[in-house]
Motif scaffolding. Sequence first.
Motif, mmCIF file in Angstrom:
data_model
loop_
_atom_site.group_PDB
_atom_site.id
_atom_site.type_symbol
_atom_site.label_atom_id
_atom_site.label_comp_id
_atom_site.label_asym_id
_atom_site.label_seq_id
_atom_site.Cartn_x
_atom_site.Cartn_y
_atom_site.Cartn_z
ATOM 1 N N LYS A 1 0.822 -1.213 0.000
ATOM 2 C CA LYS A 1 0.000 0.000 0.000
ATOM 3 C C LYS A 1 0.855 1.261 0.000
ATOM 4 O O LYS A 1 0.582 2.206 -0.742
ATOM 5 N N ARG A 2 1.892 1.284 0.821
ATOM 6 C CA ARG A 2 2.753 2.463 0.868
ATOM 7 C C ARG A 2 3.568 2.585 -0.413
ATOM 8 O O ARG A 2 3.817 3.694 -0.904
ATOM 9 N N LEU A 3 3.957 1.460 -0.971
ATOM 10 C CA LEU A 3 4.712 1.467 -2.225
ATOM 11 C C LEU A 3 3.855 2.041 -3.351
ATOM 12 O O LEU A 3 4.351 2.795 -4.198
ATOM 13 N N TYR A 4 2.562 1.704 -3.350
ATOM 14 C CA TYR A 4 1.658 2.253 -4.367
ATOM 15 C C TYR A 4 1.625 3.773 -4.294
ATOM 16 O O TYR A 4 1.689 4.458 -5.317
ATOM 17 N N THR A 5 1.515 4.321 -3.091
ATOM 18 C CA THR A 5 1.441 5.777 -2.930
ATOM 19 C C THR A 5 2.709 6.451 -3.441
ATOM 20 O O THR A 5 2.650 7.483 -4.114
ATOM 21 N N LEU A 6 3.870 5.865 -3.127
ATOM 22 C CA LEU A 6 5.131 6.429 -3.607
ATOM 23 C C LEU A 6 5.179 6.445 -5.139
ATOM 24 O O LEU A 6 5.562 7.440 -5.758
ATOM 25 N N CYS A 7 4.760 5.357 -5.748
ATOM 26 C CA CYS A 7 4.783 5.264 -7.218
ATOM 27 C C CYS A 7 3.734 6.176 -7.847
ATOM 28 O O CYS A 7 3.974 6.764 -8.919
ATOM 29 N N ALA A 8 2.572 6.302 -7.192
ATOM 30 C CA ALA A 8 1.524 7.182 -7.715
ATOM 31 C C ALA A 8 1.985 8.634 -7.721
ATOM 32 O O ALA A 8 1.706 9.385 -8.658
ATOM 33 N N SER A 9 2.697 9.045 -6.670
ATOM 34 C CA SER A 9 3.236 10.404 -6.618
ATOM 35 C C SER A 9 4.217 10.636 -7.759
ATOM 36 O O SER A 9 4.217 11.688 -8.401
ATOM 37 N N ALA A 10 5.062 9.642 -8.012
ATOM 38 C CA ALA A 10 6.061 9.765 -9.075
ATOM 39 C C ALA A 10 5.408 9.907 -10.443
ATOM 40 O O ALA A 10 5.876 10.672 -11.296
ATOM 41 N N MET A 11 4.306 9.193 -10.667
ATOM 42 C CA MET A 11 3.640 9.255 -11.973
ATOM 43 C C MET A 11 2.763 10.498 -12.111
ATOM 44 O O MET A 11 2.517 10.968 -13.227
#
Length: 393
Positions: free
Chosen positions: A163-173
């Motif tokens: 879940k936290r990894l998704y948020t980090l990647c979503a911010s990057a995109m």
Amino acid sequence: MEYIIGVIGLVVILFLAWIGSNDKKKVKYKPIIVMIILQFILGFLLLNTGAGNALVSGIADGFGALLKCAGDGVKFVFGGLENSHQSTFFINVLLPIVFISALIGILQYCKILPFVIKYIGLVLSKVNGMGKLESYNAVASAILGQSEVFISVKKQLGLLPEKRLYTLCASAMSTVSMSIVGSYMLLIKPKYVVTAIVLNLFGGFIISSIINPYTVTDEEDVLEVQNEKKQSFFEVLGEYIMDGFKVAITVGAMLIGFVAIISLINSLFTWIFGMSFQDILGYIFSPFAFLMGVPLNEAVKAGSIMATKLVSNEFVAMTTLASGHLHLSIKATAIVSTFLVSFANFSSIGIISGAVKGLNEEKGNVVARFGLKLLYGATLVSALTATIVGLIV
């Protein structure tokens, strides 16, 4: 009536995010409402006030001065190849990325950027109700880029739950790299670029909070940023210069490929169906463009540009918009322009998962698995920003 449509569009975007939520019962609505209000306030200040216009003009002038300096370097190397009667996209738009990247390297070496990124992230974490690491990563992504940002948090990658990894990647995109902002400003109005960057920062938190809700405990919420090995000033400078050149070459290569493929597909579709592939995409995306606030008679043309960005990249879409052939109104141009300022496209799935995989293979495979949901969320962030701008202008 246009405000009613815009509000409906806003509700639809939030509803689409809610539909895709991993855990609808855990969505925290208070931070979401606060951040939406902040988006409206910041968007209004940037687009409709003298202070906002002065700020944007100052930023644009600053980038203009930097691009002029970059032009001196470009002309020294490629001056004899320039066409004096026509702008060369690679030379005038892409190569200045090398100089901007070098400046970022200098600021990184002087510890200015890490300080700014860390403490802006800490302030944001008080607003968005998310972890300090997520807030840091969102700010860092907007400066360092969607692949480079993961290097600064590589210690944490192996420890992060999905879940936290998704948020980090979503911010990057959902954001864009500061190194290419100047290039964007050569294609669309600087005020739309600056506004989109600010609103996307909060929009990424809003959509992620709905699609991917979770709570970070105090024990988990440790902001420890990776300290890279000590390098000399000229090592850092050389590294960032080469990174900037790689970005310019990569974007140039992708443009050649995507523009050529789209041209081929357009020719085939025109021959078979009597209309281009982009026209068909325009009709598919036109309802979404209309809900974002684009006037109905311009929705197909606007939808076509938005779809082009999704299936190719933002540069291809921006060049189409900048060509002036579509003759969009001021309102439609503002909405489309702000929609385009992000890395939300199919190719970014590979870029981000590849960047994470290079640092942690297991987590890279996890990112690849939720890649489409990542793109779904990032596209909703762009749509949210565009809709808010449509209600403001």
